[in-house]
Design an enzyme around this catalytic site. Structure first.
Site, PDB file in Angstrom:
ATOM      1  N   ILE A  49      -2.455 -10.233  -2.484  1.00  0.00           N
ATOM      2  CA  ILE A  49      -2.867 -11.342  -3.357  1.00  0.00           C
ATOM      3  C   ILE A  49      -1.683 -12.076  -3.963  1.00  0.00           C
ATOM      4  CG2 ILE A  49      -5.196 -10.579  -3.953  1.00  0.00           C
ATOM      5  CD1 ILE A  49      -4.011  -9.228  -6.436  1.00  0.00           C
ATOM      6  N   GLU A  51       2.947 -12.411  -4.254  1.00  0.00           N
ATOM      7  CA  GLU A  51       4.313 -11.940  -3.996  1.00  0.00           C
ATOM      8  C   GLU A  51       5.141 -12.413  -5.177  1.00  0.00           C
ATOM      9  OE1 GLU A  51       5.601 -10.959  -0.451  1.00  0.00           O
ATOM     10  OE2 GLU A  51       7.198 -10.181  -1.746  1.00  0.00           O
ATOM     11  N   PHE A  54       9.419  -9.043  -7.962  1.00  0.00           N
ATOM     12  CA  PHE A  54       9.627  -7.589  -7.899  1.00  0.00           C
ATOM     13  C   PHE A  54       9.005  -6.939  -6.677  1.00  0.00           C
ATOM     14  CE2 PHE A  54       9.703  -8.804 -12.374  1.00  0.00           C
ATOM     15  CZ  PHE A  54      10.968  -8.358 -12.722  1.00  0.00           C
ATOM     16  N   VAL A  57       1.968  -7.811  -4.221  1.00  0.00           N
ATOM     17  CA  VAL A  57       0.808  -7.333  -4.982  1.00  0.00           C
ATOM     18  C   VAL A  57      -0.416  -7.320  -4.064  1.00  0.00           C
ATOM     19  CG1 VAL A  57      -0.591  -7.658  -7.063  1.00  0.00           C
ATOM     20  CG2 VAL A  57       1.798  -8.404  -7.053  1.00  0.00           C
ATOM     21  N   LYS A  71       0.958  -3.138  -7.296  1.00  0.00           N
ATOM     22  CA  LYS A  71       2.250  -3.834  -7.139  1.00  0.00           C
ATOM     23  C   LYS A  71       3.278  -2.898  -6.513  1.00  0.00           C
ATOM     24  CE  LYS A  71       3.506  -6.955 -10.220  1.00  0.00           C
ATOM     25  NZ  LYS A  71       4.080  -7.680 -11.371  1.00  0.00           N
ATOM     26  N   ASP A 169       9.861 -12.924 -19.900  1.00  0.00           N
ATOM     27  CA  ASP A 169       9.451 -13.761 -18.776  1.00  0.00           C
ATOM     28  C   ASP A 169       8.067 -14.368 -19.016  1.00  0.00           C
ATOM     29  OD1 ASP A 169       9.900 -14.964 -16.366  1.00  0.00           O
ATOM     30  OD2 ASP A 169       9.416 -13.210 -15.147  1.00  0.00           O
TER      31      ASP A 169
HETATM   32  N1  LIG Z   1      -3.431  -7.530 -12.441  1.00  0.00           N
HETATM   33  C1  LIG Z   1      -3.593  -8.505 -11.545  1.00  0.00           C
HETATM   34  N2  LIG Z   1      -4.824  -8.930 -11.217  1.00  0.00           N
HETATM   35  C2  LIG Z   1      -4.993  -9.905 -10.306  1.00  0.00           C
HETATM   36  N3  LIG Z   1      -3.994 -10.537  -9.679  1.00  0.00           N
HETATM   37  C3  LIG Z   1      -2.739 -10.151  -9.959  1.00  0.00           C
HETATM   38  C4  LIG Z   1      -2.462  -9.119 -10.900  1.00  0.00           C
HETATM   39  N4  LIG Z   1      -1.123  -8.971 -10.987  1.00  0.00           N
HETATM   40  C5  LIG Z   1      -0.576  -9.865 -10.147  1.00  0.00           C
HETATM   41  N5  LIG Z   1      -1.545 -10.579  -9.517  1.00  0.00           N
HETATM   42  C6  LIG Z   1      -1.350 -11.635  -8.512  1.00  0.00           C
HETATM   43  O1  LIG Z   1      -0.145 -11.436  -7.835  1.00  0.00           O
HETATM   44  C7  LIG Z   1       0.720 -12.563  -7.994  1.00  0.00           C
HETATM   45  C8  LIG Z   1       2.147 -12.082  -8.050  1.00  0.00           C
HETATM   46  O2  LIG Z   1       2.332 -11.395  -9.256  1.00  0.00           O
HETATM   47  P1  LIG Z   1       3.740 -10.970  -9.799  1.00  0.00           P
HETATM   48  O3  LIG Z   1       3.561 -10.594 -11.227  1.00  0.00           O
HETATM   49  O4  LIG Z   1       4.311  -9.931  -8.901  1.00  0.00           O
HETATM   50  O5  LIG Z   1       4.649 -12.246  -9.593  1.00  0.00           O
HETATM   51  P2  LIG Z   1       4.718 -13.637 -10.360  1.00  0.00           P
HETATM   52  O6  LIG Z   1       4.417 -13.425 -11.804  1.00  0.00           O
HETATM   53  O7  LIG Z   1       3.876 -14.623  -9.624  1.00  0.00           O
HETATM   54  O8  LIG Z   1       6.231 -14.006 -10.148  1.00  0.00           O
HETATM   55  P3  LIG Z   1       7.506 -13.315 -10.804  1.00  0.00           P
HETATM   56  O9  LIG Z   1       7.685 -11.995 -10.160  1.00  0.00           O
HETATM   57  O10 LIG Z   1       8.587 -14.273 -10.470  1.00  0.00           O
HETATM   58  O11 LIG Z   1       7.233 -13.189 -12.257  1.00  0.00           O
HETATM   59  C9  LIG Z   1       0.222 -13.248  -9.262  1.00  0.00           C
HETATM   60  O12 LIG Z   1       0.508 -14.608  -9.290  1.00  0.00           O
HETATM   61  C10 LIG Z   1      -1.281 -12.996  -9.190  1.00  0.00           C
HETATM   62  O13 LIG Z   1      -1.880 -13.950  -8.356  1.00  0.00           O
END
Ligand SMILES: Nc1ncnc2c1ncn2[C@@H]1O[C@H](COP(=O)(O)OP(=O)(O)OP(=O)(O)O)[C@@H](O)[C@H]1O
Length: 383
Positions: A49, A51, A54, A57, A71, A169
């Protein structure tokens, strides 16, 4: 699923959230790699869903039937077992309505995987700011609820958790929405704990440039006030429905904060409110929110209100009108037309001096790590 208890010191509780329990014990749930593999159908692309910086996901269904966001940390962001478990312990005891809940983790062999509560409605970046890619409607009431929810979650991290947590962040992609559009701050566990009596910690900068307070962007100085700056940017984004930077707009209107300040000076803040609301909003309240955003992004960290004050202001329990608002700190102001930061804007040791006063609270200086990721002499491309 294996469940191991870890010992914890006594932690504070708050009326809206909890950190730990009175018995001083907390269970960190350890998942086997096999269970997560089954949950995600072998980490299939169909279940991926997102990337992030880190790692990847995945959406998965756990053995107990609950949906989870799983993750998988990339090799670069993997910590040693001890640090990883220490951080996981800290994060998993923190519970608040506006924070994404960490269920547990997997540390088998080299795997470092975090298992979070799954949020159905994606992030604010993909929905509200996602340019029509989402069918969700954000009327004024839901925006207001979202702003207050994020502010509460951040106030909890800053003021109720002991020792307090600086997120580092705060941005639209780190605000996830549940079925009822309740906002949940994610990735706060990837921030480091800052003990109240400690002046400095040194870790990598994880922020996104447009949300970074100038003192963070130039000196790598991280305090709660740098989080508050990022929150201010996010607040203006939510009210306006616009990203903090839009290169498609004419020069001079590309930076949202700059536009907000210009409109504020002209007494025309209402023009910044999202046109897609078709005028169906409380104009006084919306302008107040933008003013709070400007207050949070003041150049001097000292002038930015604390998050609990922000919550009160958003809820109308504290006035914004008696606060003097000066021009927000804009990274773009520090650069010359070529996108370089002139020497006069840096200290003798290569740090930015600007016109801000020094933050009154302990800070984190991570200049070396920061410059490794972003060339501070040429920020224009990143901004
Ligand atoms: N708990 C969650 N429930 C549903 N979707 C999630 C969840 N955590 C992450 N995601 C999905 O995964 C994506 C990537 O999340 P992640 O936190 O790894 O990166 P990011 O916040 O988009 O970027 P960065 O790592 O640069 O902060 C998110 O944009 C979201 O769509």
């Amino acid at each position: 699923m294996t469940c191991f208890p870890f010992l914890f010191g006594k932690r504070a509780k708050s009326p809206t959230g909890s950190v730990g329990n009175d018995e001083g014990m907390h269970n960190v749930r350890l998942y086997t790699y096999k269970e997560l593999k089954v949950a995600t159908e072998d980490f299939s692309l169909a279940n991926k869903i997102g990337e992030g910086g880190f790692g990847s996901v995945y959406k998965g269904r756990l053995r107990n039937g609950k949906l989870a966001a799983i993750k998988v940390l990339s090799a670069q962001s993997r910590q040693g077992l001890k640090e990883f478990l220490a951080e996981t312990k800290v994060i998993s005891v923190i519970e608040h309505e506006n924070l994404v809940q960490l269920y547990g983790c997997c540390v088998e062999n080299n795997h470092r995987i975090l298992v979070y509560n799954y949020l159905e409605n994606n992030s604010l970046a993909q929905t509200l700011l996602g340019r029509g890619s989402s069918s969700l409607q954000f009327d004024w009431q839901s925006r207001s609820r979202i702003c207050i929810g994020i502010a509460r979650g951040l106030a909890f991290l800053h003021e109720d958790v002991q020792p307090y947590i600086i997120h580092r962040d705060i941005k639209a992609s780190n605000i996830l929405l549940d079925r009822d559009l309740t906002p949940k701050i994610s990735d706060f566990g990837l921030a480091r704990l800052v003990p109240a009596n400690m002046s400095h910690i040194s870790t990598g900068v994880a922020g996104t440039i447009g949300y970074l307070a100038p003192e963070y962007a130039i000196r790598g100085q991280v305090t709660r006030k740098s989080d508050i700056y990022s929150f201010g940017v996010l607040l203006v984004e939510i009210v306006s429905g616009r990203c903090n930077k839009n290169t498609k707009l004419p020069i001079g209107e590309q930076y949202l904060l700059e536009t907000a300040w210009n409109l504020y000076e002209r007494g025309e803040l209402v023009l910044l409110v999202d046109m897609s609301l078709n005028g169906d909003f409380d104009a006084e309240e919306a302008c107040k929110y933008i003013k709070i955003g400007l207050l949070c992004t003041q150049d001097s960290p000292k002038l930015r209100p604390s998050m609990s004050t922000v919550v009160k202001m958003l809820m109308g329990e504290m006035s914004v009108e008696d606060r003097k608002i000066t021009k927000p700190g804009l990274l773009s102001d520090l650069m010359d037309p070529r996108g370089k930061i002139p020497e006069k804007n840096k200290g003798s040791d290569g740090l930015f001096l600007g016109n801000s006063t020094t933050s009154s609270e302990p800070s984190t200086v991570t200049t070396a790590t920061f410059t490794a990721q972003y060339d501070t002499n040429n920020l224009s491309s990143a901004l």
